[in-house]
Each structure stands twice: as structure tokens, then as C-alpha cells.
Design a protein around this motif. Structure first.
Motif, PDB file in Angstrom:
ATOM      1  N   VAL A   1      17.762  14.570  18.980  1.00 50.85           N
ATOM      2  CA  VAL A   1      16.771  15.079  19.926  1.00 50.85           C
ATOM      3  C   VAL A   1      15.725  14.005  20.180  1.00 50.85           C
ATOM      4  N   GLN A   2      15.490  13.729  21.440  1.00 53.57           N
ATOM      5  CA  GLN A   2      14.482  12.722  21.783  1.00 53.57           C
ATOM      6  C   GLN A   2      13.567  13.233  22.882  1.00 53.57           C
ATOM      7  N   LEU A   3      12.280  12.982  22.697  1.00 57.29           N
ATOM      8  CA  LEU A   3      11.282  13.279  23.714  1.00 57.29           C
ATOM      9  C   LEU A   3      10.590  11.973  24.048  1.00 57.29           C
ATOM     10  N   GLN A   4      10.521  11.646  25.313  1.00 61.41           N
ATOM     11  CA  GLN A   4       9.905  10.394  25.746  1.00 61.41           C
ATOM     12  C   GLN A   4       8.711  10.708  26.635  1.00 61.41           C
ATOM     13  N   SER A  24      15.849  15.929  26.041  1.00 57.67           N
ATOM     14  CA  SER A  24      17.276  16.217  26.129  1.00 57.67           C
ATOM     15  C   SER A  24      17.452  17.605  26.709  1.00 57.67           C
ATOM     16  N   ALA A  25      18.178  17.714  27.815  1.00 56.49           N
ATOM     17  CA  ALA A  25      18.318  18.998  28.486  1.00 56.49           C
ATOM     18  C   ALA A  25      18.928  20.053  27.576  1.00 56.49           C
ATOM     19  N   VAL A  97       8.645  20.377  22.137  1.00 58.76           N
ATOM     20  CA  VAL A  97       9.537  21.457  22.535  1.00 58.76           C
ATOM     21  C   VAL A  97       9.339  22.626  21.573  1.00 58.76           C
ATOM     22  N   ALA A  98       9.127  23.803  22.137  1.00 61.62           N
ATOM     23  CA  ALA A  98       8.857  24.987  21.325  1.00 61.62           C
ATOM     24  C   ALA A  98      10.128  25.536  20.688  1.00 61.62           C
TER      25      ALA A  98
END
Length: 123
Positions: A1-4, A24-25, A97-98
Motif C-alpha cells: 500500500v502506498q500513498l503519495q 492504490s485504488a 486511508v480510513a
């Protein structure tokens, strides 16, 4: 999982910035998402959150009326439009992301966090 997270920078008081958070969708499209920030020497605080459909948003009182949170139709990208910025908005901004589909103010309600983007507002 990546958040940018991206879009941070230096701006004068009264100016605007738009932050983006690409996720990531697979992991974010059915989940709520949110923005938090942490100023030097202070604890991380809630800024804004949006539910998975984008129809429900919540804001911290300190940014209400100045910031707008939104997300793409696919749900995997979140934005934070920041207007009428103040020096006290200076902080590292984190996207997250929750755990659920709803919007939540509680940091414990988030399972994935991005690396942060620095926003500096000069007076």
C-alpha cells in the motif's frame, strides 16, 4: 500500500495551495480518506476527511470555510484545496486511508498513511 502526497511548498499568507494524495485504488476506493497535519513541536491534528463516495466531508474548525477536500471519481486520488492560508497553517500535511468507508476525525480510524508534504506559509 502506498500513498503519495504532493503539492506542498512555500506560499505567502492569503495565498492558496492544492495538495494531492494518490493511493492504490485497490485499497482506497471503498474507504474514507483524510488529511492531518503536524506543526513543529505539536501533535498531529485532524484537518479534513471525506467518505468513500465523496458525498460527506468533515473539517476541523480551524480550516472550515478555507479548505476544501475532494476526491476523484475513481476514488483513488484525494485533494485538499487550501485558500486564505495563514502562518499557523504551516505544517507537514499527511494523507491517510480510513479503516471504514466513512469520514472520521480520529487518527486511530486510519490504517495507511502517506509520507507527508511540507506547507510553509510566510507572514
Amino acid at each position: 500500500v502506498q500513498l503519495q502526497a504532493s503539492g506542498g511548498g512555500l506560499v505567502q499568507a492569503g495565498g492558496s495551495l492544492r495538495l494531492s494524495c494518490a493511493a492504490s485504488a485497490r485499497t482506497s476506493s471503498n474507504n474514507g480518506m483524510g488529511w492531518f497535519r503536524q506543526a513543529p513541536g505539536k501533535e498531529r491534528e485532524f484537518v479534513a476527511a471525506i467518505n468513500w463516495r465523496g458525498g460527506s466531508t468533515v473539517y476541523a474548525d480551524s480550516v472550515k470555510g478555507r479548505f476544501i477536500i475532494s476526491r476523484s471519481n475513481a476514488g483513488s486520488t484525494m485533494y485538499l484545496q487550501m485558500n486564505r492560508l495563514k502562518p499557523e497553517d504551516t505544517a507537514v500535511y499527511y494523507c491517510a486511508v480510513a479503516r471504514s468507508s466513512s469520514s472520521t476525525r480520529q487518527h486511530t480510524g486510519y490504517s495507511y498513511w502517506g509520507q507527508g508534504t511540507l506547507v510553509t506559509v510566510s507572514s
